[in-house]
Design a protein around this motif. Structure first.
Motif: not given
Length: 84
Positions: A9-19, A30-33
């Motif tokens: 599993l890789t995780a990245q916090v995007r510039p919009d704040g979503y994981l 999966h995108r997390c708010g």
């Protein structure tokens, strides 16, 4: 008991704040708010211990850690089920 996420599993916090979580094993994304992102980061900082993560979040938000702990457990259960 601490359960680290799947090593695939890789995780990245995007510039919009979503994981964004991506499983190389299943190919699922999966995108997390903001709420999910906060839980992920707190779990990461706490060594994947839901109780410690709930304590951290509750201090910042000024809410009962038991309610946060229930939210974290439900969130984790969702991902465990999705990984099957």
């Amino acid at each position: 008991m601490a359960r680290r996420p799947d090593p695939e599993l890789t995780a990245q916090v995007r510039p919009d704040g979503y994981l964004e979580l991506f499983s190389r094993r299943t190919g699922k994304r999966h995108r997390c708010g903001p709420r999910g992102t906060t839980m992920w980061l707190a779990l990461q900082r706490s060594g994947w211990e839901p109780e410690l993560a709930a304590d951290e979040i509750s201090l910042h938000l000024g809410v009962d850690p038991d309610s946060i702990r229930c939210d974290i457990e439900a969130w984790l259960a969702h991902f465990r089920e999705a990984a099957k």
